[in-house]
Each structure stands twice: as C-alpha cells, then as structure tokens.
Design an enzyme around this catalytic site. Structure first.
Site, PDB file in Angstrom:
ATOM      1  CD  GLN A   9      -2.467  -1.089   2.751  1.00  0.00           C
ATOM      2  OE1 GLN A   9      -3.517  -0.575   3.138  1.00  0.00           O
ATOM      3  NE2 GLN A   9      -1.660  -2.071   3.762  1.00  0.00           N
ATOM      4  CB  VAL A  45       2.770   6.115  -2.294  1.00  0.00           C
ATOM      5  CG1 VAL A  45       1.488   5.623  -2.441  1.00  0.00           C
ATOM      6  CG2 VAL A  45       3.180   7.171  -1.135  1.00  0.00           C
ATOM      7  CG  HIS A  65      -3.253   2.654  -1.591  1.00  0.00           C
ATOM      8  ND1 HIS A  65      -3.028   2.502  -0.038  1.00  0.00           N
ATOM      9  CD2 HIS A  65      -4.312   1.768  -2.123  1.00  0.00           C
ATOM     10  CE1 HIS A  65      -4.270   1.878   0.085  1.00  0.00           C
ATOM     11  NE2 HIS A  65      -4.772   1.569  -0.781  1.00  0.00           N
ATOM     12  CB  CYS A  97      -2.117  16.065 -16.732  1.00  0.00           C
ATOM     13  SG  CYS A  97      -3.264  17.424 -17.391  1.00  0.00           S
ATOM     14  CB  THR A 101      -0.985  -2.686   6.822  1.00  0.00           C
ATOM     15  OG1 THR A 101      -2.212  -1.949   6.781  1.00  0.00           O
ATOM     16  CG2 THR A 101      -1.524  -4.365   6.962  1.00  0.00           C
TER      17      THR A 101
END
Ligand code: BJW
Ligand code: ZN
Length: 252
Positions: free
Chosen positions: A103, A105, A121, A129, A191
């Site tokens: 999860q 990043v 994630h 954009c 987690t």
C-alpha cells in the site's frame, strides 16, 4: 528475539511453501524513518486521512496538498530501505511464486531490490495531469512549492497516488487478489488494516486456505482474521524469518 517465536506451522511453510504473498503497509517503512499514517505522531495524527487524502481536498487547495507531497517526497529521498525491505527483496529471489503487494507509495521496496511490486495505492514519485492524464516523473517536477501545470495542456498536475473514493488500479488489485487466493502463506506486515480493499486481502487468503500471519508491534484492526500474530517490528522479524527460509531453500 529469535525464530522460536514462529509457530511450527510457520516454520514448516517457510521450509516448503511454493507460493507466498505479502501485503505491506506504512509500518514496514517506519524503521527507515518514514512516519506511518495513524500511529501517534504519524502523518495523520492531527487530521483524518479520509478527509484530506481525497480529490476534493486537492481541488479546494491544490498548493497546500502539493506542498504536503513535496515535503514527503523530500523526506523519502533522504531515508534508506531498512532490513525488513531488504529481507523481502531476498525472499523473492528464493521462490518463483512470490508476490509483494504494497500500500506504500514510498518506493522503498523497489530501492531495496524488490521487482514487480504490486502498488495498490500508486507511487509518490509519479505525478499526472488531471486533464490529459500525461504522466510526469519526479525528476521533471519544478522546484516551486506551488502545484505545477501540465506542459501539454495547462491542467493541474496531481500526485500519482490513490486517494479515498478513487478506484485502485484494476490490474494491480487483480494481481493482489489472485496472489492472495493462490498462496499457501500470506504475510500482512505493518498495516493497520483500516483501509479497504487492501484490508480484505488477508481474509481472502485465509478463505482460500492460506496460513495468514501478521507482523506488527501492535495488533491491527484485522488481527482477528489472522492465524498468527507476531508482535514485533518488521525490521527485526523479517530478517529472522528470511534466515529460516534461506537455510531450508538453499539446503533443499
Ligand atoms: C509497524 C511498525 C514496525 C509501526 N513494524 N509494523 C469497504 C468497507 C468500508 C469502506 C470501504 C470499503 N471499500 C472501500 C471503502 C472506502 C475507503 C476505505 O477504506 N475507507 C476506510 C477508512 C473505511 N477506501 C477507498 O476509498 C479506496 N478506494 C476504493 O475502495 O475504491 C472503490 C470505492 C470508492 C468509493 C466508495 C466505495 C468503493 C481507496 C483507498 C486509498 C487509500 N489512500 C491512502 C493515501 C495514499 C496516498 C498517500 O500516501 O498520501 O493510502 S490513505 C493511507 O492509508 C495510505 C495507506 O496506504 C493506507 C493504509 O495505511 P497503512 O499502511 O495501514 O498505515 P497505518 O498508519 O494505518 O498503519 C501502520 C501500521 O504499522 C500500524 O498498525 C502500526 O502498529 C504498524 N507499525 N511501526 C511493523 N516497525
Ligand atoms: Zn495535461
């Protein structure tokens, strides 16, 4: 602490399992110095993540949210993978059917050598954009604190992460679910189990017959779905676990 804290079942799966799946959360990076979200002093100790990590918050105040991600990008660039990340990267080299689902990043698994990581994630090093979806690498981001504009269409550039209310990337979620459904051993590491659909994966693995183990100094909100909880930091437990794993695999 030593490997005697692992159950007999875990020992025998480390020796014999052909298929292993791992789910990681922010806790696996805590020992690198990256704050978790929900622990005391964590990234969200003053805010509710559901209220800030969503696209409406970004649209209300894009510069503020962008600055927050710039701060985190810089923090992550200044830390190193810890022994937990390194142990998972080694595990992957010892068994053909090994799936690492994260999860996180922060890219620390990849920096430790893990490949083909399932990123549920997104990744803080990518941006895109909001209008034309063109992607922008971290290296090409301007140094200014204000949210950048797209070089192609002038749209707002946003972090390439998954916020609340957004769909997880389809292919990644499918890979994660497939791995959970076919593995013999599932490790849920660092987690809180507060965020879905990631938090469903340990239960899914269990329903399909896997032995499910949590590694976390404090029981998570899904600890009751585990067969076994090892209440200790992942940077300590994972090297021990991989030691058992390596010895049996290399002598086989
Ligand atoms: C250590 C340690 C050490 C410390 N060693 N351990 C089903 C039921 C109810 C709600 C939902 C549901 N399905 C979907 C939802 C809605 C929502 C949700 O889950 N809400 C909950 C709050 C209830 N989910 C979504 O919106 C998801 N999208 C989705 O489902 O789309 C379909 C849909 C849309 C709309 C409605 C319904 C369905 C998207 C979720 C996106 C999450 N995004 C974030 C931000 C990412 C970007 C960023 O980084 O800024 O992801 S939120 C944040 O939480 C981040 C994390 O990946 C995620 C999980 O946190 P994690 O990793 O568990 O960290 P912590 O801090 O919570 O826990 C750390 C743990 O480490 C603790 O347990 C410590 O003890 C431990 N620890 N030191 C090992 N040394
Ligand atoms: Zn654009």
């Amino acid at each position: 602490m030593d490997a005697s804290l692992f159950s007999d079942r875990l020992h025998s799966l480390l020796e014999r399992a052909d298929s292993i799946a791992v789910l990681t959360g922010a806790g696996v990076s805590a020992e690198s110095g990256v704050p978790t979200f929900r622990d005391p002093g964590g990234l969200w100790s003053r805010f509710k993540p559901e209220e800030l990590a969503n696209v409406d918050a970004f649209m209300r105040n894009p510069d503020l949210v962008w600055e927050w991600y710039t701060y985190r990008r810089e923090l992550i660039a200044g830390v190193q993978p810890n022994p937990g990340h390194v142990a998972l990267a080694e595990m992957q080299t010892l068994i053909p059917d090994f799936t690492l689902v994260t999860q996180n990043v922060d890219n620390l698994h990849q920096r430790a050598g893990s490949t083909d990581v399932v990123e549920l994630h997104g990744n803080i090093e990518r941006s895109f954009c909001m209008d034309c979806r063109a992607t922008v690498d971290k290296i090409d981001l301007p140094a200014s604190k204000a949210v950048p504009r797209c070089a192609h269409c002038g749209g707002l550039i946003r972090p390439g992460v998954v916020w609340f209310g957004e769909m997880l990337p389809d292919a990644q979620l499918r890979r994660a679910s497939d791995a959970a459904a076919r593995c013999q051993l599932f490790l849920s590491i660092g987690t809180s189990g507060e965020v879905y659909p990631a938090a469903q994966l340990p239960g899914l693995a269990r329903e399909h017959g896997a032995w499910v183990v949590e590694i976390n100094p404090r029981p998570s909100s899904i600890a009751h779905r585990m067969h076994e909880c090892i209440e200790a930091p992942s940077g300590v437990v994972l090297p021990l676990l991989v030691d058992v794993f390596r010895r049996s695999r290399l002598s086989a």
